[in-house]
Every structure is written in structure tokens, then in C-alpha cells.
Design an enzyme around this catalytic site. Structure first.
Site, PDB file in Angstrom:
ATOM      1  N   ARG A  99       0.836  -1.203   0.000  1.00  8.48           N
ATOM      2  CA  ARG A  99       0.000   0.000   0.000  1.00  8.48           C
ATOM      3  C   ARG A  99       0.876   1.260   0.000  1.00  8.48           C
ATOM      4  O   ARG A  99       1.271   1.774   1.052  1.00  8.48           O
ATOM      5  CB  ARG A  99      -0.953  -0.024   1.199  1.00  8.48           C
ATOM      6  CG  ARG A  99      -2.075  -1.058   0.998  1.00  8.48           C
ATOM      7  CD  ARG A  99      -2.871  -1.299   2.250  1.00  8.48           C
ATOM      8  NE  ARG A  99      -2.150  -2.068   3.240  1.00  8.48           N
ATOM      9  CZ  ARG A  99      -2.660  -2.456   4.408  1.00  8.48           C
ATOM     10  NH1 ARG A  99      -3.890  -2.127   4.731  1.00  8.48           N
ATOM     11  NH2 ARG A  99      -1.939  -3.159   5.261  1.00  8.48           N
ATOM     12  N   TYR A 139      -1.046 -21.732   8.657  1.00  5.86           N
ATOM     13  CA  TYR A 139      -0.408 -20.541   9.242  1.00  5.86           C
ATOM     14  C   TYR A 139       0.689 -20.979  10.217  1.00  5.86           C
ATOM     15  O   TYR A 139       1.837 -20.539  10.122  1.00  5.86           O
ATOM     16  CB  TYR A 139      -1.438 -19.647   9.941  1.00  5.86           C
ATOM     17  CG  TYR A 139      -0.766 -18.471  10.607  1.00  5.86           C
ATOM     18  CD1 TYR A 139      -0.184 -17.462   9.839  1.00  5.86           C
ATOM     19  CD2 TYR A 139      -0.657 -18.376  12.001  1.00  5.86           C
ATOM     20  CE1 TYR A 139       0.484 -16.396  10.438  1.00  5.86           C
ATOM     21  CE2 TYR A 139      -0.001 -17.314  12.602  1.00  5.86           C
ATOM     22  CZ  TYR A 139       0.566 -16.329  11.819  1.00  5.86           C
ATOM     23  OH  TYR A 139       1.234 -15.283  12.413  1.00  5.86           O
ATOM     24  N   GLY A 145       2.783 -13.775  20.698  1.00  8.48           N
ATOM     25  CA  GLY A 145       1.437 -14.323  20.856  1.00  8.48           C
ATOM     26  C   GLY A 145       0.432 -13.290  20.396  1.00  8.48           C
ATOM     27  O   GLY A 145       0.743 -12.439  19.542  1.00  8.48           O
ATOM     28  N   PHE A 205      -3.853  -7.841  12.021  1.00  6.76           N
ATOM     29  CA  PHE A 205      -3.693  -9.283  11.756  1.00  6.76           C
ATOM     30  C   PHE A 205      -5.033 -10.030  11.688  1.00  6.76           C
ATOM     31  O   PHE A 205      -5.299 -10.776  10.730  1.00  6.76           O
ATOM     32  CB  PHE A 205      -2.799  -9.873  12.855  1.00  6.76           C
ATOM     33  CG  PHE A 205      -2.623 -11.354  12.802  1.00  6.76           C
ATOM     34  CD1 PHE A 205      -1.689 -11.936  11.958  1.00  6.76           C
ATOM     35  CD2 PHE A 205      -3.386 -12.198  13.612  1.00  6.76           C
ATOM     36  CE1 PHE A 205      -1.523 -13.320  11.913  1.00  6.76           C
ATOM     37  CE2 PHE A 205      -3.227 -13.570  13.568  1.00  6.76           C
ATOM     38  CZ  PHE A 205      -2.290 -14.130  12.724  1.00  6.76           C
TER      39      PHE A 205
HETATM   40  P1  NDP Z   1      -0.703  -6.535  10.057  1.00  2.47           P
HETATM   41  O1  NDP Z   1      -1.804  -7.139   9.280  1.00  2.47           O
HETATM   42  O2  NDP Z   1      -1.002  -5.370  10.923  1.00  2.47           O
HETATM   43  O3  NDP Z   1       0.517  -6.158   9.082  1.00  2.47           O
HETATM   44  C1  NDP Z   1       0.915  -7.055   8.082  1.00  2.47           C
HETATM   45  C2  NDP Z   1       1.873  -6.368   7.139  1.00  2.47           C
HETATM   46  O4  NDP Z   1       2.301  -7.323   6.162  1.00  2.47           O
HETATM   47  C3  NDP Z   1       1.254  -5.201   6.386  1.00  2.47           C
HETATM   48  O5  NDP Z   1       2.139  -4.105   6.425  1.00  2.47           O
HETATM   49  C4  NDP Z   1       1.120  -5.706   4.961  1.00  2.47           C
HETATM   50  O6  NDP Z   1       1.378  -4.651   4.035  1.00  2.47           O
HETATM   51  C5  NDP Z   1       2.272  -6.729   4.893  1.00  2.47           C
HETATM   52  N1  NDP Z   1       2.012  -7.723   3.850  1.00  2.47           N
HETATM   53  C6  NDP Z   1       1.093  -8.722   3.857  1.00  2.47           C
HETATM   54  N2  NDP Z   1       1.111  -9.381   2.684  1.00  2.47           N
HETATM   55  C7  NDP Z   1       2.069  -8.787   1.918  1.00  2.47           C
HETATM   56  C8  NDP Z   1       2.549  -8.994   0.607  1.00  2.47           C
HETATM   57  N3  NDP Z   1       2.064  -9.975  -0.176  1.00  2.47           N
HETATM   58  N4  NDP Z   1       3.528  -8.188   0.140  1.00  2.47           N
HETATM   59  C9  NDP Z   1       4.032  -7.198   0.908  1.00  2.47           C
HETATM   60  N5  NDP Z   1       3.633  -6.951   2.175  1.00  2.47           N
HETATM   61  C10 NDP Z   1       2.644  -7.730   2.653  1.00  2.47           C
HETATM   62  O7  NDP Z   1      -0.105  -7.733  10.943  1.00  2.47           O
HETATM   63  P2  NDP Z   1       1.052  -7.787  12.070  1.00  2.47           P
HETATM   64  O8  NDP Z   1       1.859  -6.567  12.090  1.00  2.47           O
HETATM   65  O9  NDP Z   1       0.418  -8.278  13.295  1.00  2.47           O
HETATM   66  O10 NDP Z   1       1.908  -8.988  11.474  1.00  2.47           O
HETATM   67  C11 NDP Z   1       3.281  -8.843  11.123  1.00  2.47           C
HETATM   68  C12 NDP Z   1       3.916 -10.216  11.192  1.00  2.47           C
HETATM   69  O11 NDP Z   1       3.851 -10.699  12.519  1.00  2.47           O
HETATM   70  C13 NDP Z   1       3.250 -11.268  10.312  1.00  2.47           C
HETATM   71  O12 NDP Z   1       4.271 -12.054   9.750  1.00  2.47           O
HETATM   72  C14 NDP Z   1       2.421 -12.071  11.301  1.00  2.47           C
HETATM   73  O13 NDP Z   1       2.227 -13.376  10.861  1.00  2.47           O
HETATM   74  C15 NDP Z   1       3.286 -11.999  12.529  1.00  2.47           C
HETATM   75  N6  NDP Z   1       2.623 -12.211  13.800  1.00  2.47           N
HETATM   76  C16 NDP Z   1       1.501 -11.489  14.163  1.00  2.47           C
HETATM   77  C17 NDP Z   1       0.926 -11.707  15.408  1.00  2.47           C
HETATM   78  C18 NDP Z   1      -0.297 -10.998  15.866  1.00  2.47           C
HETATM   79  O14 NDP Z   1      -1.005 -11.528  16.736  1.00  2.47           O
HETATM   80  N7  NDP Z   1      -0.604  -9.816  15.362  1.00  2.47           N
HETATM   81  C19 NDP Z   1       1.513 -12.656  16.368  1.00  2.47           C
HETATM   82  C20 NDP Z   1       2.660 -13.365  15.852  1.00  2.47           C
HETATM   83  C21 NDP Z   1       3.196 -13.124  14.653  1.00  2.47           C
HETATM   84  P3  NDP Z   1       0.512  -4.350   2.716  1.00  2.47           P
HETATM   85  O15 NDP Z   1      -0.858  -4.930   2.922  1.00  2.47           O
HETATM   86  O16 NDP Z   1       0.525  -2.853   2.591  1.00  2.47           O
HETATM   87  O17 NDP Z   1       1.285  -5.005   1.621  1.00  2.47           O
HETATM   88  C1  8X3 Z   2      -0.385 -14.790  15.519  1.00  5.59           C
HETATM   89  C2  8X3 Z   2      -0.635 -15.350  16.871  1.00  5.59           C
HETATM   90  O1  8X3 Z   2      -1.880 -17.158  18.118  1.00  5.59           O
HETATM   91  O2  8X3 Z   2      -3.120 -15.835  16.506  1.00  5.59           O
HETATM   92  O3  8X3 Z   2       0.741 -15.359  14.952  1.00  5.59           O
HETATM   93  O4  8X3 Z   2      -1.552 -17.490  15.771  1.00  5.59           O
HETATM   94  S1  8X3 Z   2      -1.844 -16.516  16.805  1.00  5.59           S
END
Ligand code: NDP
Ligand code: 8X3
Length: 250
Positions: free
Chosen positions: A35, A150, A181, A187
């Protein structure tokens, strides 16, 4: 000393908060995401910092290499890579889950992370210096219903982080797998495909992690002495614990 930090997933959540903390502390940041308008907004917010934007999809291998290889001074010598781009899609049990969702999680969380890492590694290897943060998850270690692909993709990220670190022996490149977590970011909105009531329920009734918690930890690790490598860091909200083993009784 100012470092160059490339952050994927910088348009939201952990990546966006990492961008803020590193930039405000004087590092030069390269913020990435699909984005482009959000990248520009963040760049405007951080107007007193050195910020470059790269808009690419981590599933598009050629585009990643083109964008990262196009970086000039003062951004080309990347010191820190934060692989935060990633997503969960759906919470259906394996028989009901959509194959398209599974493929997108694999393409993004596994292949996307690999492409970006491969594009950034040469500069770290050449300079014998670097730090790679990969966003794993507790889901990579602890199974839960509907976590299927996932969780498996995050288990890949964990093992890849360790194997990468092993391959990079002697090159002064650190690798940490960060395993959060439940954290309230976008997300769950993404996981439940915009059904915000379902997403909000995930964080109802307790205090979840917020993106700043994880960004602060990543920033702290990045400032540890260079002879210290934290291999993995599992972080949960205090309210979250383990479910225990389950027996399906007749
Ligand atoms: P968000 O959804 O808030 O952010 C996700 C980010 O990933 C966005 O900036 C999005 O950018 C980017 N993204 C997704 N798909 C693509 C793509 N195809 N190309 C480029 N960028 C991409 O989630 P979080 O910040 O929570 O998640 C970040 C990471 O942490 C992830 O890997 C997630 O699996 C992991 N995580 C999250 C947890 C949670 O509970 N929130 C816990 C544990 C791990 P855009 O759409 O602009 O491309
Ligand atoms: C995101 C945390 O527990 O929703 O990675 O899978 S959980």
C-alpha cells in the site's frame, strides 16, 4: 551510529511501529509494503528522519530484487532487515479451509520472506555485518485448531532462522526469530477477511500485546553488543498461556 534498516510489512502493525522507533532514534529506514499511500503517509509522519519507500508485493520475486537492488546511497548498505510482512487467512479446520488461502500464506510467509532475505543477504555478507529479524509466531510452536498452514508457515520461519544463522557462521550476521502471541494489529482483520466483529472478539476481555511492545523488543535486541545473538524470543500477553493437551473422549 546511524544504521540502515529495511522493514517489510511497514504499512501496519509490528513493521509500522518498528519504522517509528528506529527512525525516531536516528536510523535510516527503508519502509516496504504493497500500500504505497500508507508508505507515503508514514514517510510524511517521520519527516525529520531519513526514510525511503519501496512498494512491492513480497510474492513477486522479480519485483523484490529490482526494488532492493535499485537502492542507492545512503540506503544501499542495509544493516538490519526486519521481515514482518505476513498474514493468516481463515481459521477453518483443514477439511474446510480454502486451498487458495493456504497457498497465499505459503507464498507470503515462506516464499516472500525467503526472497527478501536472499535479496538483502549479499550486502550483509560482503560487509560481514548484519542483523535479520524474522517474525515467527507462537503458532510455529504451539498448535491450535484452525492454525494448520499458518502455524506450519511460522514453524518454517523458525527453522529457517536457525539454519540461516548456521550457514552464516563467521560472517558476523545475527538472526533472531521473534515469536509473538496475541497482538492487536490488523492481523485478525486480515485473517477474518474484513469481518471486524470476529476480529475484535479475538482481543475481547484481556489486554493483548500491541505492536509497540514487539517493536520495542526488536529495537532493544538490535542494540545488544554484536557478540550477543538472541536465537528466538517468545512473547505473550500476560493473560495468554497454553491450552494443555487434549483428549477426544468417546
Ligand atoms: P498486520 O496485518 O497489521 O501487518 C501485516 C503487514 O504485512 C502489512 O504491512 C502488509 O502490508 C504486509 N504484507 C502482507 N502481505 C504482503 C505482501 N504480499 N507483500 C508485501 N507486504 C505484505 O499484521 P502484524 O503486524 O500483526 O503482522 C506482522 C507479522 O507478525 C506477520 O508475519 C504475522 O504473521 C506476525 N505475527 C503477528 C501476530 C499478531 O497476533 N498480530 C503474532 C505473531 C506473529 P501491505 O498490505 O501494505 O502489503
Ligand atoms: C499470531 C498469533 O496465536 O493468533 O501469529 O496465531 S496466533
Amino acid at each position: 551510529m546511524s544504521r540502515v534498516v529495511l522493514i517489510t510489512g511497514a504499512t501496519s502493525g509490528f513493521g509500522k511501529e518498528c519504522a517509528r522507533i528506529f527512525a525516531k532514534n536516528g536510523d535510516k529506514i527503508i519502509i516496504c509494503g504493497r500500500r504505497a499511500e500508507r508508505l507515503e503517509e508514514l514517510k510524511n509522519e517521520l519527516v525529520n528522519s531519513d526514510v525511503a519507500t519501496l512498494s512491492f508485493d513480497v510474492c513477486d520475486k522479480d519485483s523484490i530484487f529490482e526494488h532492493i537492488n535499485s537502492l542507492g546511497e545512503p540506503y544501499k548498505n542495509i544493516d538490519i532487515l526486519i521481515n514482518s510482512a505476513g498474514l493468516a487467512l481463515g481459521l477453518g479446520l483443514a477439511p474446510d479451509a480454502l486451498l487458495d488461502d493456504w497457498e497465499r500464506m505459503i507464498d507470503t510467509n515462506i516464499k516472500g520472506l525467503l526472497y527478501v532475505t536472499k535479496a538483502v543477504l549479499p550486502v550483509m555478507v560482503r560487509r560481514k555485518s548484519g542483523y535479520i529479524f524474522n517474525l515467527g509466531s507462537i503458532a510455529g510452536s504451539w498448535p491450535y485448531k484452525g492454525g494448520n498452514v499458518y502455524g506450519a508457515s511460522k514453524a518454517f520461519v523458525e527453522q529457517f532462522s536457525y539454519n540461516l544463522r548456521t550457514d552464516l557462521e563467521g560472517m558476523n550476521i545475527r538472526v533472531s526469530n521473534i515469536e509473538p502471541g496475541a497482538a492487536k494489529t490488523e492481523f485478525s482483520d486480515v485473517r477474518f477477511k474484513g469481518k471486524t466483529d470476529q476480529a475484535d472478539k479475538v482481543y475481547d476481555g484481556y489486554e493483548p500485546l500491541v505492536a509497540k511492545d514487539i517493536a520495542n523488543l526488536i529495537f532493544t535486541l538490535s542494540n545488544l553488543p554484536s557478540h550477543v545473538n538472541v536465537n528466538s524470543l517468545e512473547v505473550m500477553p500476560t493473560a495468554q498461556t497454553w491450552a494443555g493437551l487434549h483428549v477426544c473422549k468417546k
